[in-house]
Design a protein around this motif. Structure first.
Motif, PDB file in Angstrom:
ATOM      1  N   ILE A   8      30.183  57.398  52.260  1.00 47.50           N
ATOM      2  CA  ILE A   8      30.926  56.594  51.234  1.00 47.50           C
ATOM      3  C   ILE A   8      30.532  54.975  51.738  1.00 47.50           C
ATOM      4  N   ILE A   9      30.269  54.692  52.791  1.00 43.13           N
ATOM      5  CA  ILE A   9      29.918  53.213  53.084  1.00 43.13           C
ATOM      6  C   ILE A   9      28.591  53.049  52.372  1.00 43.13           C
ATOM      7  N   GLU A  10      27.444  53.794  52.585  1.00 44.95           N
ATOM      8  CA  GLU A  10      26.499  53.909  51.752  1.00 44.95           C
ATOM      9  C   GLU A  10      26.708  53.594  50.197  1.00 44.95           C
ATOM     10  N   VAL A  11      27.537  54.422  49.530  1.00 45.91           N
ATOM     11  CA  VAL A  11      27.732  54.182  48.108  1.00 45.91           C
ATOM     12  C   VAL A  11      28.511  52.778  48.022  1.00 45.91           C
ATOM     13  N   TYR A  12      29.408  52.465  48.647  1.00 47.27           N
ATOM     14  CA  TYR A  12      30.270  50.950  48.484  1.00 47.27           C
ATOM     15  C   TYR A  12      28.904  50.109  48.430  1.00 47.27           C
ATOM     16  N   THR A  13      28.054  50.008  49.652  1.00 43.98           N
ATOM     17  CA  THR A  13      27.140  49.061  49.866  1.00 43.98           C
ATOM     18  C   THR A  13      26.122  49.051  48.629  1.00 43.98           C
ATOM     19  N   ASP A  14      25.807  49.799  47.884  1.00 40.10           N
ATOM     20  CA  ASP A  14      25.081  49.947  46.907  1.00 40.10           C
ATOM     21  C   ASP A  14      25.816  49.445  45.465  1.00 40.10           C
ATOM     22  N   ILE A  15      27.281  49.649  45.443  1.00 42.75           N
ATOM     23  CA  ILE A  15      27.920  49.404  44.331  1.00 42.75           C
ATOM     24  C   ILE A  15      28.411  47.778  44.325  1.00 42.75           C
ATOM     25  N   ALA A  16      28.304  47.138  45.663  1.00 41.97           N
ATOM     26  CA  ALA A  16      28.720  45.669  46.009  1.00 41.97           C
ATOM     27  C   ALA A  16      27.721  44.911  45.332  1.00 41.97           C
ATOM     28  N   LYS A  17      26.505  45.365  45.604  1.00 44.02           N
ATOM     29  CA  LYS A  17      25.106  44.589  45.133  1.00 44.02           C
ATOM     30  C   LYS A  17      25.249  44.271  43.793  1.00 44.02           C
ATOM     31  N   HIS A  18      25.818  45.130  42.745  1.00 45.32           N
ATOM     32  CA  HIS A  18      25.916  45.102  41.155  1.00 45.32           C
ATOM     33  C   HIS A  18      27.265  44.536  40.816  1.00 45.32           C
ATOM     34  N   GLY A  50      41.783  59.002  39.059  1.00 47.79           N
ATOM     35  CA  GLY A  50      41.954  57.501  39.156  1.00 47.79           C
ATOM     36  C   GLY A  50      42.662  56.893  37.817  1.00 47.79           C
ATOM     37  N   TYR A  51      42.937  55.706  37.965  1.00 45.72           N
ATOM     38  CA  TYR A  51      43.617  54.897  37.055  1.00 45.72           C
ATOM     39  C   TYR A  51      42.984  53.901  36.279  1.00 45.72           C
ATOM     40  N   TYR A  52      42.906  53.822  34.922  1.00 44.28           N
ATOM     41  CA  TYR A  52      41.951  52.811  34.289  1.00 44.28           C
ATOM     42  C   TYR A  52      42.656  51.417  33.859  1.00 44.28           C
ATOM     43  N   HIS A  53      41.946  50.329  34.153  1.00 37.77           N
ATOM     44  CA  HIS A  53      42.268  49.219  33.777  1.00 37.77           C
ATOM     45  C   HIS A  53      41.571  49.042  32.324  1.00 37.77           C
ATOM     46  N   ILE A  54      42.018  49.165  31.134  1.00 38.90           N
ATOM     47  CA  ILE A  54      41.421  49.084  29.753  1.00 38.90           C
ATOM     48  C   ILE A  54      41.665  47.658  29.004  1.00 38.90           C
ATOM     49  N   ILE A  64      36.132  49.767  23.319  1.00 43.43           N
ATOM     50  CA  ILE A  64      37.010  49.833  24.341  1.00 43.43           C
ATOM     51  C   ILE A  64      36.224  50.160  25.768  1.00 43.43           C
ATOM     52  N   ILE A  65      36.501  49.430  26.864  1.00 40.80           N
ATOM     53  CA  ILE A  65      35.980  49.884  28.138  1.00 40.80           C
ATOM     54  C   ILE A  65      36.931  50.212  29.153  1.00 40.80           C
ATOM     55  N   MET A  66      36.924  51.049  29.978  1.00 43.00           N
ATOM     56  CA  MET A  66      37.638  51.519  30.956  1.00 43.00           C
ATOM     57  C   MET A  66      37.290  51.457  32.241  1.00 43.00           C
ATOM     58  N   SER A  67      38.002  50.305  33.034  1.00 44.03           N
ATOM     59  CA  SER A  67      37.444  50.064  34.328  1.00 44.03           C
ATOM     60  C   SER A  67      38.293  50.601  35.391  1.00 44.03           C
ATOM     61  N   LEU A  68      37.699  51.194  36.531  1.00 43.61           N
ATOM     62  CA  LEU A  68      38.333  51.520  37.673  1.00 43.61           C
ATOM     63  C   LEU A  68      38.388  50.411  38.858  1.00 43.61           C
ATOM     64  N   ASN A  69      39.472  50.506  39.634  1.00 44.56           N
ATOM     65  CA  ASN A  69      39.644  49.580  40.738  1.00 44.56           C
ATOM     66  C   ASN A  69      38.381  50.158  41.760  1.00 44.56           C
ATOM     67  N   MET A  70      38.306  49.425  42.813  1.00 45.19           N
ATOM     68  CA  MET A  70      37.199  49.479  43.874  1.00 45.19           C
ATOM     69  C   MET A  70      37.148  50.997  44.279  1.00 45.19           C
ATOM     70  N   ASN A  71      38.430  51.305  44.809  1.00 47.33           N
ATOM     71  CA  ASN A  71      38.418  52.672  45.515  1.00 47.33           C
ATOM     72  C   ASN A  71      38.025  53.927  44.768  1.00 47.33           C
ATOM     73  N   ASP A  72      38.570  53.728  43.204  1.00 49.17           N
ATOM     74  CA  ASP A  72      38.213  54.892  42.163  1.00 49.17           C
ATOM     75  C   ASP A  72      36.882  54.646  41.855  1.00 49.17           C
ATOM     76  N   LYS A  73      36.109  53.420  42.036  1.00 50.51           N
ATOM     77  CA  LYS A  73      34.778  53.317  41.547  1.00 50.51           C
ATOM     78  C   LYS A  73      33.889  53.983  42.593  1.00 50.51           C
ATOM     79  N   ILE A  74      34.276  53.786  43.661  1.00 47.54           N
ATOM     80  CA  ILE A  74      33.542  54.349  44.765  1.00 47.54           C
ATOM     81  C   ILE A  74      33.397  55.834  44.741  1.00 47.54           C
TER      82      ILE A  74
END
Length: 369
Positions: A8-18, A50-54, A64-74
């Motif tokens: 999970i930490i590995e995935v989060y680290t990769d997401i955080a860069k972008h 997950g819950y979407y911020h639209i 239309i774009i649907m964005s997740l919070n950080m936990n859901d995105k991970i």
């Protein structure tokens, strides 16, 4: 589904860069281990999708774009990288070129150019272009889940099903309707924009994938993988490239392409519950040319001419202008700004060098550098 914390930490680290919205990173970091353990627990005991911020974007068109919070995105990235890609990528043909490492749009353009060169030995050849109507909104949940059950285990399947079915929640269409109504009030009586807004699809129950998710990107290219193999191996159409819902097929025999077009349309409708966009689905002669991946391809006097589409150039200029404004307001640094310019100008790789040079020089003048 047993998940390791270090994964999970590995995935989060990769997401955080972008992630450009650094506030999301700061909020997550404040309780980092608590958030990571929460994600691990959700993946181990059950996840609700997950819950979407639209929100709505306007460039290059209203979408239309649907964005997740950080936990859901991970979680979304984790499922794609640790489950879907390892188990399903092997089934995808290399002519399926969307959002794949080393097999993206640049690879697709090279394939198109190669197929054109191979067909120049014929007096004339033809291009079948197929476009699917409202592809992301039309992917059938049950058809997709039926495909996935062949390769995923029970625990993995339960999580993926929750993500797929997350578009069934009522608040999604309610939020889309509010955004459209708000934009209509803002633009007044502009009939062209009102018509464009009316065309924005809503999610039917049991249909569609969330636009913007990493799982959606992968599942949308996986959904038609058996059709890819049918076209290439059963119909023997080897000069084939697909980018998401956009198909290009090159062949010397127009009559055979017309027969194949009917078979493909029938298969899309009967097996995948999809319909083609009649206006964008057509067969063209090589000298007429065709559009694909932001370029216009044409053969003239036995020469392959590749030009960047005018619409693509306009969009690049708008994005560069937007980047300038963000830099001047302090929202991004100079390095980030010029990195984005290089990305946009890469679109001219197969086009005009002089046009690329003019854009770069104008950027430098505008920034007073």
């Amino acid at each position: 589904m047993k998940v390791k914390v270090n994964e999970i930490i590995e995935v989060y680290t990769d997401i955080a860069k972008h992630i450009r919205n650094k506030r999301k990173i700061h909020m997550f970091e404040r309780n980092k281990m608590q958030n990571i353990l929460m994600i691990q627990n959700w993946l181990d005991t059950g996840y609700e999708g997950g819950y979407y911020h639209i929100f709505m974007i306007t460039d290059p068109k209203y979408r239309i774009i649907m964005s997740l919070n950080m936990n859901d995105k991970i979680i979304n990235h984790y499922i794609t990288k640790k489950v879907l890609i390892p188990k399903l990528d092997k089934y995808l043909d290399k002519r399926n070129v969307a959002t794949r490492k080393g097999l993206g749009s640049d690879y697709g353009i090279k394939l198109i150019k190669r197929y054109i060169e191979e067909h120049k030995k014929y007096d004339k050849f033809y291009i079948l272009k197929i476009d699917i109507s409202k592809y992301f909104y039309s992917i059938d949940h049950e058809v997709l889940k039926g495909m996935l059950r062949e390769s995923l285990d029970k625990e993995e399947m339960e999580i993926v099903e929750k993500i797929i079915d997350s578009t069934n929640k009522n608040y999604i269409n309610e939020r889309i309707n509010k955004l459209i109504d708000k934009e209509k009030k803002r633009i007044g009586k502009n009939e062209r924009i009102i018509e464009e807004l009316e065309k924005i699809p809503r999610y039917l129950r049991g249909k569609g994938l969330p636009i913007g998710n990493m799982t959606s990107q992968f599942l949308s290219i996986y959904y038609l993988n058996k059709l890819d193999h049918y076209i290439i191996h059963d119909l023997h159409l080897k000069a084939y490239v697909r980018y998401m819902d956009d198909f290009i097929i090159i062949n010397k025999d127009r009559k055979y392409l017309e027969e194949c077009k009917k078979k493909i349309e029938n298969k899309l409708e009967q097996e995948y519950k999809l319909k083609v966009n009649k206006k964008k689905t057509e067969i063209k002669r090589s000298r007429e040319g065709f559009d694909f991946l932001g370029y216009h391809f044409r053969v003239k006097d036995n020469k392959t001419i590749v030009k960047v589409r005018k619409e693509t150039i306009k969009r690049i200029k708008r994005n560069i202008k937007k980047g300038q404004n963000e830099y001047k307001r302090g929202y991004r640094d100079l390095c980030s700004y010029f990195s984005s310019i290089n990305t946009y100008l890469y679109s001219f790789k197969y086009g005009s060098y002089s046009k690329r040079k003019r854009i770069v020089n104008k950027c430098i003048r505008d920034m007073n550098l």
